[in-house]
Scaffold this active site. Structure first.
Site, mmCIF file in Angstrom:
data_model
loop_
_atom_site.group_PDB
_atom_site.id
_atom_site.type_symbol
_atom_site.label_atom_id
_atom_site.label_comp_id
_atom_site.label_asym_id
_atom_site.label_seq_id
_atom_site.Cartn_x
_atom_site.Cartn_y
_atom_site.Cartn_z
ATOM 1 N N ARG A 34 0.833 -1.309 -0.225
ATOM 2 C CA ARG A 34 -0.083 -0.103 0.085
ATOM 3 C C ARG A 34 0.927 1.251 0.066
ATOM 4 O O ARG A 34 0.455 2.326 -0.346
ATOM 5 C CB ARG A 34 -1.036 0.006 1.305
ATOM 6 C CG ARG A 34 -2.119 -1.100 1.085
ATOM 7 C CD ARG A 34 -3.162 -0.980 2.042
ATOM 8 N NE ARG A 34 -2.627 -1.450 3.407
ATOM 9 C CZ ARG A 34 -3.411 -1.413 4.617
ATOM 10 N NH1 ARG A 34 -4.523 -1.008 4.646
ATOM 11 N NH2 ARG A 34 -2.674 -1.831 5.575
ATOM 12 N N ASP A 57 -15.177 0.164 -2.400
ATOM 13 C CA ASP A 57 -14.578 1.288 -3.525
ATOM 14 C C ASP A 57 -13.914 0.865 -4.809
ATOM 15 O O ASP A 57 -14.195 -0.535 -4.931
ATOM 16 C CB ASP A 57 -13.051 1.919 -2.656
ATOM 17 C CG ASP A 57 -12.051 0.786 -2.144
ATOM 18 O OD1 ASP A 57 -12.181 -0.078 -3.014
ATOM 19 O OD2 ASP A 57 -11.236 1.002 -1.440
ATOM 20 N N LYS A 68 -15.360 5.721 -2.363
ATOM 21 C CA LYS A 68 -14.812 5.927 -1.001
ATOM 22 C C LYS A 68 -13.914 6.871 -0.793
ATOM 23 O O LYS A 68 -13.273 7.173 -1.957
ATOM 24 C CB LYS A 68 -14.228 4.568 -0.542
ATOM 25 C CG LYS A 68 -13.183 4.516 0.680
ATOM 26 C CD LYS A 68 -12.934 3.374 1.248
ATOM 27 C CE LYS A 68 -11.134 3.247 0.755
ATOM 28 N NZ LYS A 68 -10.709 1.994 1.273
ATOM 29 N N THR A 128 -7.890 -1.548 9.678
ATOM 30 C CA THR A 128 -8.430 -0.891 10.895
ATOM 31 C C THR A 128 -9.867 -1.212 10.658
ATOM 32 O O THR A 128 -10.740 -1.075 11.884
ATOM 33 C CB THR A 128 -8.553 0.495 10.701
ATOM 34 O OG1 THR A 128 -9.105 1.163 9.464
ATOM 35 C CG2 THR A 128 -6.908 1.038 10.535
ATOM 36 N N GLY A 129 -10.563 -1.608 9.590
ATOM 37 C CA GLY A 129 -12.122 -2.013 9.627
ATOM 38 C C GLY A 129 -12.749 -0.806 9.037
ATOM 39 O O GLY A 129 -14.113 -0.912 8.807
ATOM 40 N N THR A 147 -12.981 1.140 6.385
ATOM 41 C CA THR A 147 -13.612 0.880 5.095
ATOM 42 C C THR A 147 -15.215 0.109 5.244
ATOM 43 O O THR A 147 -15.974 0.456 4.335
ATOM 44 C CB THR A 147 -12.911 0.190 4.072
ATOM 45 O OG1 THR A 147 -11.523 0.882 4.136
ATOM 46 C CG2 THR A 147 -13.132 0.066 2.651
HETATM 47 C C1 R5P Z 1 -7.619 0.026 0.449
HETATM 48 O O1 R5P Z 1 -7.196 0.773 -0.734
HETATM 49 C C2 R5P Z 1 -7.842 -1.589 0.476
HETATM 50 O O2 R5P Z 1 -8.099 -1.889 -0.792
HETATM 51 C C3 R5P Z 1 -8.622 -1.455 1.633
HETATM 52 O O3 R5P Z 1 -9.838 -1.044 1.529
HETATM 53 C C4 R5P Z 1 -8.176 -0.914 2.772
HETATM 54 O O4 R5P Z 1 -6.590 -1.223 3.077
HETATM 55 C C5 R5P Z 1 -8.839 -1.197 4.174
HETATM 56 O O5 R5P Z 1 -8.204 -0.665 5.295
HETATM 57 P P1 R5P Z 1 -9.315 -0.355 6.600
HETATM 58 O O6 R5P Z 1 -9.673 -1.519 7.109
HETATM 59 O O7 R5P Z 1 -8.056 0.160 7.565
HETATM 60 O O8 R5P Z 1 -10.234 0.642 6.151
#
Ligand code: R5P
Length: 290
Positions: free
Chosen positions: A95, A168, A191, A224-225, A227
């Site tokens: 990432r 997203d 998103k 972190t959840g 999203t």
């Molecule tokens: C981001 O571009 C990835 O595809 C995931 O949506 C993201 O890494 C999820 O991270 P988190 O759970 O922290 O929102």
């Protein structure tokens, strides 16, 4: 050429399964620390002339497992392995694919330099966004394989009436692909991420569409959840009957798994990272790629 499968510290379960599927000898990478904290890596098996398949996911200990992998790859070669393949069920640092802030390391590229010592690197659904293919950052042979068939089968068996949602645009490569494979309805949300923990996701369209429906939200990583949190809240408001979150990689930091369950969502991941929600086995997909 005979294959010897070696399991790294956070991938022993999945590595054993791959070895069984390949009918290959399995051994664990032997690891300990010297009194000063330096890592001691040892391969106990005879790997002379063999294809060594080191299975070592770079999570939940990305830094330790990266060093462990580099040491193990060099050691296997020094011991006379004919070929060394690193399978990273979760390839960390993907990432960090650009310099987001002045002076920041583009870690994805540095990670690739470190792992170039393997003859081949295989990763499951690495986070390919600004970097389009692993081959664009690795100098050694590198390929990405996908868990989407295993997830598609799981959804079709357990949630055949569900609408499949990608939180997203990037997640469309999993959510839409999976939905199309099994002929289920899909929808991709929009998103905007403001920071690691501040995320805004918009569920568009007619809210009545979700009333009494089963909804499966599919993403590559649940970290972190955040999203997942917003779509869950909105879908609950719209009357969705059951909400399931499926992540390929269950990173789960900051109690994300507990928080998601507390919101009433069922959470399922693959076993690329060991975690209590890992219900979808991808060892067959790895074995098939070797
Ligand atoms: C981001 O571009 C990835 O595809 C995931 O949506 C993201 O890494 C999820 O991270 P988190 O759970 O922290 O929102």
């Amino acid at each position: 050429m005979k294959t010897a499968v070696i399991g790294g510290s956070d991938s022993q379960g999945i590595a054993k399964r791959v070895a069984r599927k390949l009918n290959a000898k399995y051994s664990e990478l032997q690891l300990s620390n010297f009194p000063d904290g330096e890592l001691r890596v040892r391969i106990a098996d005879d790997v002379t002339g063999k294809h060594v398949v080191l299975i070592n996911g770079l999570m939940p200990n990305p830094n330790k497992n990266l060093v462990e992998s580099v040491f193990a790859i060099h050691t296997a070669k020094q011991l006379g392995a004919a070929k060394v393949t690193l399978v990273a069920p979760y390839l960390a640092y993907m990432r960090q694919d650009k310099m987001f802030h002045p002076g920041e390391c583009v870690s994805a590229r540095v990670m690739a330099r470190m792992l170039d010592c393997a003859d081949q690197v295989i990763a499951i659904d690495p986070h390919l966004h600004r970097i389009k293919r692993l081959q664009d950052i690795f100098r050694t042979k590198a390929k990405s394989i996908s868990a989407d068939n295993a997830i598609a089968q799981y959804i079709s068996r357990n949630f055949p009436d569900a609408i499949i949602i990608g939180p997203d645009i990037e997640s469309s490569q999993w959510a839409k692909t999976i939905a199309d494979k099994i002929g289920q309805e899909s929808m991709i949300l929009l998103k905007k991420r403001y920071s690691a923990t501040k995320v805004r996701v918009v569920v568009h369209g007619d809210p009545a569409r979700f009333r009494n429906r089963h909804v499966v939200i599919v993403d590559d990583i649940i970290s972190t959840g955040h999203t997942m949190f917003e779509p869950i809240m909105q879908l609950k408001k719209f009357g969705a009957k059951k909400i399931v979150c499926i992540g390929i990689h269950g990173v789960f930091v900051q109690n994300a798994l507990r928080k998601l369950k507390k919101m009433g969502a069922q959470v399922i991941t693959t076993n690329t990272i060991p975690n209590p929600a890992a219900k979808i086995d991808v060892s067959g997909i790895i074995a098939g790629a070797l």
